[in-house]
Design a protein around this motif. Sequence first.
Motif, mmCIF file in Angstrom:
data_model
loop_
_atom_site.group_PDB
_atom_site.id
_atom_site.type_symbol
_atom_site.label_atom_id
_atom_site.label_comp_id
_atom_site.label_asym_id
_atom_site.label_seq_id
_atom_site.Cartn_x
_atom_site.Cartn_y
_atom_site.Cartn_z
ATOM 1 N N VAL A 71 5.913 -5.593 -5.216
ATOM 2 C CA VAL A 71 7.058 -5.250 -4.378
ATOM 3 C C VAL A 71 6.520 -4.839 -3.005
ATOM 4 C CG1 VAL A 71 7.060 -2.870 -5.234
ATOM 5 C CG2 VAL A 71 9.117 -3.774 -4.180
ATOM 6 N N VAL A 72 7.225 -5.217 -1.960
ATOM 7 C CA VAL A 72 6.854 -4.884 -0.581
ATOM 8 C C VAL A 72 7.970 -4.048 0.019
ATOM 9 C CG1 VAL A 72 6.360 -5.811 1.705
ATOM 10 C CG2 VAL A 72 5.469 -6.976 -0.322
ATOM 11 N N ILE A 73 7.611 -2.909 0.601
ATOM 12 C CA ILE A 73 8.615 -2.003 1.154
ATOM 13 C C ILE A 73 8.571 -1.958 2.682
ATOM 14 C CG2 ILE A 73 9.280 0.438 1.310
ATOM 15 C CD1 ILE A 73 8.647 0.693 -1.642
ATOM 16 N N GLY A 74 7.379 -1.971 3.254
ATOM 17 C CA GLY A 74 7.262 -2.035 4.703
ATOM 18 C C GLY A 74 7.089 -0.716 5.411
ATOM 19 N N SER A 75 7.485 0.385 4.779
ATOM 20 C CA SER A 75 7.293 1.700 5.385
ATOM 21 C C SER A 75 7.147 2.725 4.281
ATOM 22 C CB SER A 75 8.478 2.059 6.289
ATOM 23 O OG SER A 75 9.667 2.165 5.518
ATOM 24 N N GLY A 76 6.598 3.860 4.635
ATOM 25 C CA GLY A 76 6.398 4.917 3.649
ATOM 26 C C GLY A 76 4.967 5.410 3.660
ATOM 27 N N LYS A 77 4.708 6.426 2.876
ATOM 28 C CA LYS A 77 3.374 7.027 2.821
ATOM 29 C C LYS A 77 2.418 6.094 2.082
ATOM 30 C CE LYS A 77 5.390 11.649 2.748
ATOM 31 N NZ LYS A 77 5.605 12.890 1.940
ATOM 32 N N ARG A 78 1.267 5.864 2.680
ATOM 33 C CA ARG A 78 0.292 4.939 2.111
ATOM 34 C C ARG A 78 -0.922 5.682 1.560
ATOM 35 N NH1 ARG A 78 3.202 1.744 5.496
ATOM 36 N NH2 ARG A 78 3.304 -0.460 4.927
ATOM 37 N N LEU A 79 -1.526 5.100 0.533
ATOM 38 C CA LEU A 79 -2.748 5.675 -0.024
ATOM 39 C C LEU A 79 -3.843 5.698 1.031
ATOM 40 C CD1 LEU A 79 -4.591 6.663 -2.310
ATOM 41 C CD2 LEU A 79 -4.961 4.264 -2.937
ATOM 42 N N ASP A 135 11.022 11.992 2.364
ATOM 43 C CA ASP A 135 10.562 12.264 3.724
ATOM 44 C C ASP A 135 10.753 11.043 4.603
ATOM 45 O OD1 ASP A 135 9.845 14.766 2.922
ATOM 46 O OD2 ASP A 135 7.677 14.513 3.182
ATOM 47 N N ALA A 136 11.105 11.289 5.859
ATOM 48 C CA ALA A 136 11.309 10.234 6.860
ATOM 49 C C ALA A 136 12.402 9.251 6.437
ATOM 50 C CB ALA A 136 10.010 9.493 7.153
ATOM 51 N N GLY A 137 13.330 9.723 5.606
ATOM 52 C CA GLY A 137 14.447 8.884 5.189
ATOM 53 C C GLY A 137 14.078 7.784 4.218
ATOM 54 N N PHE A 138 12.986 7.973 3.472
ATOM 55 C CA PHE A 138 12.547 6.934 2.529
ATOM 56 C C PHE A 138 13.655 6.637 1.523
ATOM 57 C CE2 PHE A 138 10.113 5.354 -1.181
ATOM 58 C CZ PHE A 138 9.399 4.343 -0.561
ATOM 59 N N ALA A 139 14.047 5.358 1.433
ATOM 60 C CA ALA A 139 15.244 4.980 0.674
ATOM 61 C C ALA A 139 14.962 4.199 -0.603
ATOM 62 C CB ALA A 139 16.171 4.155 1.569
ATOM 63 N N TYR A 140 13.683 4.056 -0.977
ATOM 64 C CA TYR A 140 13.352 3.180 -2.102
ATOM 65 C C TYR A 140 12.711 3.931 -3.272
ATOM 66 C CZ TYR A 140 14.305 -0.463 1.302
ATOM 67 O OH TYR A 140 14.913 -1.252 2.237
ATOM 68 N N GLY A 141 13.024 5.204 -3.386
ATOM 69 C CA GLY A 141 12.480 5.981 -4.491
ATOM 70 C C GLY A 141 12.805 5.354 -5.833
ATOM 71 N N GLY A 142 11.795 5.231 -6.697
ATOM 72 C CA GLY A 142 11.976 4.612 -8.006
ATOM 73 C C GLY A 142 11.593 3.150 -8.056
ATOM 74 N N TRP A 143 10.846 2.688 -7.040
ATOM 75 C CA TRP A 143 10.524 1.259 -6.955
ATOM 76 C C TRP A 143 9.647 0.748 -8.093
ATOM 77 C CZ3 TRP A 143 5.307 1.090 -6.652
ATOM 78 C CH2 TRP A 143 4.640 2.160 -6.032
ATOM 79 N N SER A 144 8.980 1.631 -8.836
ATOM 80 C CA SER A 144 8.082 1.179 -9.914
ATOM 81 C C SER A 144 8.757 1.042 -11.269
ATOM 82 C CB SER A 144 6.907 2.151 -10.059
ATOM 83 O OG SER A 144 7.318 3.347 -10.719
ATOM 84 N N GLY A 187 0.748 -1.246 0.000
ATOM 85 C CA GLY A 187 0.000 0.000 0.000
ATOM 86 C C GLY A 187 0.775 1.291 0.000
ATOM 87 N N VAL A 188 2.110 1.241 -0.175
ATOM 88 C CA VAL A 188 2.926 2.455 -0.174
ATOM 89 C C VAL A 188 2.859 3.133 -1.538
ATOM 90 C CG1 VAL A 188 5.273 3.367 0.061
ATOM 91 C CG2 VAL A 188 4.468 1.565 1.606
ATOM 92 N N MET A 189 2.661 4.458 -1.520
ATOM 93 C CA MET A 189 2.611 5.215 -2.771
ATOM 94 C C MET A 189 3.747 6.231 -2.877
ATOM 95 S SD MET A 189 -0.555 7.894 -2.069
ATOM 96 C CE MET A 189 -0.242 8.755 -3.601
ATOM 97 N N GLN A 190 4.641 6.245 -1.924
ATOM 98 C CA GLN A 190 5.686 7.262 -1.862
ATOM 99 C C GLN A 190 6.766 7.035 -2.909
ATOM 100 O OE1 GLN A 190 7.133 7.790 2.109
ATOM 101 N NE2 GLN A 190 8.710 9.273 1.552
ATOM 102 N N ALA A 191 7.069 8.072 -3.666
ATOM 103 C CA ALA A 191 8.234 8.131 -4.566
ATOM 104 C C ALA A 191 8.366 6.953 -5.519
ATOM 105 C CB ALA A 191 9.511 8.272 -3.741
ATOM 106 N N PRO A 192 7.347 6.643 -6.322
ATOM 107 C CA PRO A 192 7.496 5.533 -7.270
ATOM 108 C C PRO A 192 8.419 5.845 -8.439
ATOM 109 C CG PRO A 192 5.417 6.652 -7.647
ATOM 110 C CD PRO A 192 6.001 7.264 -6.402
ATOM 111 N N GLY A 193 8.624 7.144 -8.736
ATOM 112 C CA GLY A 193 9.273 7.498 -9.980
ATOM 113 C C GLY A 193 10.773 7.666 -9.962
ATOM 114 N N GLY A 194 11.381 7.760 -8.771
ATOM 115 C CA GLY A 194 12.821 7.922 -8.752
ATOM 116 C C GLY A 194 13.364 8.363 -7.414
ATOM 117 N N PRO A 195 14.646 8.124 -7.151
ATOM 118 C CA PRO A 195 15.287 8.593 -5.917
ATOM 119 C C PRO A 195 15.189 10.115 -5.816
ATOM 120 C CG PRO A 195 16.681 7.013 -7.069
ATOM 121 C CD PRO A 195 15.570 7.366 -8.009
#
Length: 203
Positions: free
Chosen positions: A154-162, A27-36, A14-22
Motif C-alpha cells: 500500500v502507498v500512502i504518500g505522507s506520514g511518519k517514516r521509519l 498527527d498532521a491530520g493523518f487519515a489512513y490509520g489502520g492501513w495494515s 516507508g510510512v510507519m504511522q498508525a498501522p493498527g487503527g484510526p
Amino acid sequence: MRKLVVSTFLTLDGVMQAPGGPGEDDDAGFAYGGWSVNYWDELMGEVMGRAMSTPFSLVLGRRTYDIFAAHWPRATEEEGAKPLNDAIKYVASRSRPTLEWSNSVLIEGDAAEGIAKLKQEDGPELQVHGSGHLIQTLLRHHLVDQYRLWVFPVVIGSGKRLFSDGTIPAALKLVDSVVSTTGVMIGTYQPAGEIVTGSFALD
C-alpha cells in the motif's frame, strides 16, 4: 550483550504511522490509520508468534506504551497477550509518567544512554515496536542490531517514516525473508557497514 531489534509495519513508501487503527496516531491530520489490518493472514500470525516464542523485553516510546497498555492487559485471551504482558517494558519518556502496566520500568535520563546500558546487560533481546520518535534516536546512535520490516503493498504518500530525514546512510544485509498470501514482504535485515558505491558506466 543484548541484541536490540526494531520490528515495524511499513507501507511500500516507508510510512510507519498508525498501522493498527484510526485514531492511533493522527498527527498532521493523518487519515489512513489502520492501513495494515486488512492484509493480515495466517502466515503473518505464525511469524509474529515465532518472534514472541522466546523471551524478550520491550523498549517503547511513550505513545506506543500508552497504546499497548490500554489494550493488552485487558485482552488476555488474545494471541500474543501473555508474552507482551509478561515482558519487562522499558519506557522512554521526557516526562515522568505513571506506568501502571505490569513490569514497566522508566528509562531514567537520556534515552540513548539508558538503552545503550541495557544492551550491555545480560538478558533477553530488546524488541522495539512502533515508537517512531524513539527509533530515530536509536538510529542516530547506532543502537539497532536488527530490523524486522513488514512491508505492506500500500502507498500512502505522507506520514511518519521509519527512515526519516536525517537518517545516517548505511548498508543493510538481508538475512531472512518470507511473503504472506496477501503480499506482505517480511524481511529481516542486519547493519552491514557503510554504503559501497560503484558505477555501471563504461570506461
